[in-house]
Design an enzyme around this catalytic site. Sequence first.
Site, PDB file in Angstrom:
ATOM      1  N   ARG A   1       0.843  -1.205   0.000  1.00  0.00           N
ATOM      2  CA  ARG A   1       0.000   0.000   0.000  1.00  0.00           C
ATOM      3  C   ARG A   1       0.873   1.247   0.000  1.00  0.00           C
ATOM      4  NH1 ARG A   1      -5.427  -1.527   2.154  1.00  0.00           N
ATOM      5  NH2 ARG A   1      -5.613  -3.529   1.101  1.00  0.00           N
TER       6      ARG A   1
ATOM      7  N   SER B   1     -11.851  -6.534   6.974  1.00  0.00           N
ATOM      8  CA  SER B   1     -12.871  -5.874   6.193  1.00  0.00           C
ATOM      9  C   SER B   1     -13.376  -6.863   5.147  1.00  0.00           C
ATOM     10  CB  SER B   1     -12.160  -4.711   5.492  1.00  0.00           C
ATOM     11  OG  SER B   1     -13.069  -3.810   5.019  1.00  0.00           O
TER      12      SER B   1
ATOM     13  N   ARG C   1      -1.699  -6.372  11.794  1.00  0.00           N
ATOM     14  CA  ARG C   1      -2.718  -5.568  12.467  1.00  0.00           C
ATOM     15  C   ARG C   1      -3.468  -6.429  13.481  1.00  0.00           C
ATOM     16  NH1 ARG C   1      -6.597  -1.362  10.361  1.00  0.00           N
ATOM     17  NH2 ARG C   1      -4.920  -0.679   8.988  1.00  0.00           N
TER      18      ARG C   1
ATOM     19  N   HIS D   1      -0.536   1.278  10.375  1.00  0.00           N
ATOM     20  CA  HIS D   1      -0.356   1.144   8.923  1.00  0.00           C
ATOM     21  C   HIS D   1       1.089   0.823   8.557  1.00  0.00           C
ATOM     22  CE1 HIS D   1      -4.159   3.482   8.865  1.00  0.00           C
ATOM     23  NE2 HIS D   1      -4.398   2.713   7.802  1.00  0.00           N
TER      24      HIS D   1
HETATM   25  P1  ATP Z   1      -7.691   1.322   7.131  1.00  0.00           P
HETATM   26  O1  ATP Z   1      -9.022   2.005   7.043  1.00  0.00           O
HETATM   27  O2  ATP Z   1      -7.331   0.877   8.507  1.00  0.00           O
HETATM   28  O3  ATP Z   1      -6.579   2.067   6.454  1.00  0.00           O
HETATM   29  P2  ATP Z   1      -8.492  -0.165   4.852  1.00  0.00           P
HETATM   30  O4  ATP Z   1      -9.959   0.128   4.929  1.00  0.00           O
HETATM   31  O5  ATP Z   1      -7.662   0.532   3.869  1.00  0.00           O
HETATM   32  O6  ATP Z   1      -7.844  -0.011   6.330  1.00  0.00           O
HETATM   33  P3  ATP Z   1      -8.725  -2.716   3.639  1.00  0.00           P
HETATM   34  O7  ATP Z   1      -8.235  -2.257   2.334  1.00  0.00           O
HETATM   35  O8  ATP Z   1     -10.160  -2.990   3.783  1.00  0.00           O
HETATM   36  O9  ATP Z   1      -8.268  -1.701   4.769  1.00  0.00           O
HETATM   37  O10 ATP Z   1      -7.814  -3.936   4.117  1.00  0.00           O
HETATM   38  C1  ATP Z   1      -8.285  -5.014   4.867  1.00  0.00           C
HETATM   39  C2  ATP Z   1      -7.462  -5.220   6.115  1.00  0.00           C
HETATM   40  O11 ATP Z   1      -6.075  -5.182   5.819  1.00  0.00           O
HETATM   41  C3  ATP Z   1      -7.649  -4.168   7.201  1.00  0.00           C
HETATM   42  O12 ATP Z   1      -8.767  -4.451   7.987  1.00  0.00           O
HETATM   43  C4  ATP Z   1      -6.367  -4.319   7.981  1.00  0.00           C
HETATM   44  O13 ATP Z   1      -6.404  -5.460   8.844  1.00  0.00           O
HETATM   45  C5  ATP Z   1      -5.364  -4.610   6.894  1.00  0.00           C
HETATM   46  N1  ATP Z   1      -4.693  -3.392   6.444  1.00  0.00           N
HETATM   47  C6  ATP Z   1      -5.136  -2.495   5.548  1.00  0.00           C
HETATM   48  N2  ATP Z   1      -4.247  -1.524   5.332  1.00  0.00           N
HETATM   49  C7  ATP Z   1      -3.180  -1.821   6.107  1.00  0.00           C
HETATM   50  C8  ATP Z   1      -1.912  -1.204   6.310  1.00  0.00           C
HETATM   51  N3  ATP Z   1      -1.561  -0.111   5.657  1.00  0.00           N
HETATM   52  N4  ATP Z   1      -1.055  -1.797   7.181  1.00  0.00           N
HETATM   53  C9  ATP Z   1      -1.385  -2.922   7.840  1.00  0.00           C
HETATM   54  N5  ATP Z   1      -2.569  -3.563   7.675  1.00  0.00           N
HETATM   55  C10 ATP Z   1      -3.461  -3.011   6.834  1.00  0.00           C
END
Ligand code: ATP
Length: 464
Positions: free
Chosen positions: A236, A390, A438, A245
């Site tokens: 990401r 999610s 996470r 994050h």
């Molecule tokens: P957030 O709102 O916390 O930034 P997101 O809505 O972007 O998360 P999703 O794209 O739905 O997250 O990703 C699904 C899962 O992946 C999240 O619930 C979390 O557990 C994990 N996740 C997402 N982004 C990150 C990140 N930058 N670092 C670590 N874990 C992450």
Amino acid sequence: MYPLSEIKNLSSLDNQQVVRIRGRVFSKKDCGRVLFLIVRDGIDTLQAVLVKSKEGNPLSIADYNLLRKIENESFVELVGQIYSPEKAVLACSQQSIELAIMEYTVLSRSVLDLPITLKEAACIEDKKNENQLFSSVQYVKRLDNRVLDLRTDLAQAIFRVNDGMLFYIQQYLRGHGFVEIKTPKLIGGASEGGADVFKVDYFGKPACLAQSPQLYKQMAIIGDFKRVFEVGPVFRAENSDTNRHLTEFIGVDLEMVIDQSYMEVVHLVYQLLVDLFGALNKKYEREIAIIQSFFNVPAITLASALVVVPFPDAVALLKAHGKERGDLEDFSTEDEKQLSAIVKEKYHTDLYVVTRYPSCVRPFYTMVDPNDKRYTHAYDFMLRGAEILSGAQRIHDHTTLCGRVVELGIAPSTIAHYLNAFKYGAPPHAGVGMGLERMLKYFLGLPDVRYSSLFPRDPKRLHP
Ligand code: ATP
């Protein structure tokens, strides 16, 4: 030669036995005639003792002097006799035995000046405000020298629990009919049509690193694997320097065909988490106690049954507690914390699920509620006040999907391979994506996600 024993397996039952062990010199105390060496192997420690010029002991004064000066963290092999000391050795995990050194070999010497000592690393300034923590010189130094930091009790304990987490998740999912898949991480275009991607040059053509296996796990479902999961890296390009994050993390993703409702996935994942947390608390009691001695976070409280809070109800709860906000606005980090506190008070649980997120805050492939187009069949799981995973039911009809893509202003050509897959028919399906680091952070109550990443990557860190 004596067979190699592990410190953790020695016990007072071995009294008088001669054993051969390996480990690192953790600390030394020279009392003039007696030398005490604490030898460490992972989270286990043993006191080894050498008495100068003791009758019958083959070691000389020169040996004594060499061991007296050996650098901490050097890797040594010792042969010696186990015995019970008069007093318990409180500084070691093996408190009821000591080792009388008879032979030694220095297998690998450490330098004298360590950039961080293990003692320094272990008495973390984590007692400080969590926001200060990762800008602190001390922690930056620890991450810069992660191999040393990984040797601390804390890191050893965290990554053992991490291993257990992966093991149980895979075991649970296989036991429930899921097939493990691996999807490509090099993608032509953007992986979800999203913006936060790391671009790479693929032999002169534009490509990017996958920001999720989403589209591929759905294509595996269309390829008629009814239940699939993947454990793999997710990238990401979000410039968010927060305590939850990372720019690269381990995604645990699953996708499955559903019968009547997306709640089938919600219940399966809830049971997975409840079983997982129970199994980890049991199997890693010692490791979790070590971690708790650093952070002093209570164990997770779970309600007797799944607590579901539909998004509109969650908004009503927040408003009733004085929050001013729009009905279809996504939750902020603060909202998630406040909502979780309200839910904890009401239902006595640290784990619950919010369902029916608004369509304007979810990706294009999310199934819109046919009875109320403002909402979707999407859900998030919250643990100790933050989102840990999610998911959603996905649109499985080709025409509906293409319509949604156009409605949201996405150029269909950028995701043509994905859209085309739906031309040949797809079963109703839903899934989730979670971040391993996470989840571990919130399960263990760690102050920062970097603790649960072996070699963390964040906007400021690309090494080691
Ligand atoms: P957030 O709102 O916390 O930034 P997101 O809505 O972007 O998360 P999703 O794209 O739905 O997250 O990703 C699904 C899962 O992946 C999240 O619930 C979390 O557990 C994990 N996740 C997402 N982004 C990150 C990140 N930058 N670092 C670590 N874990 C992450």
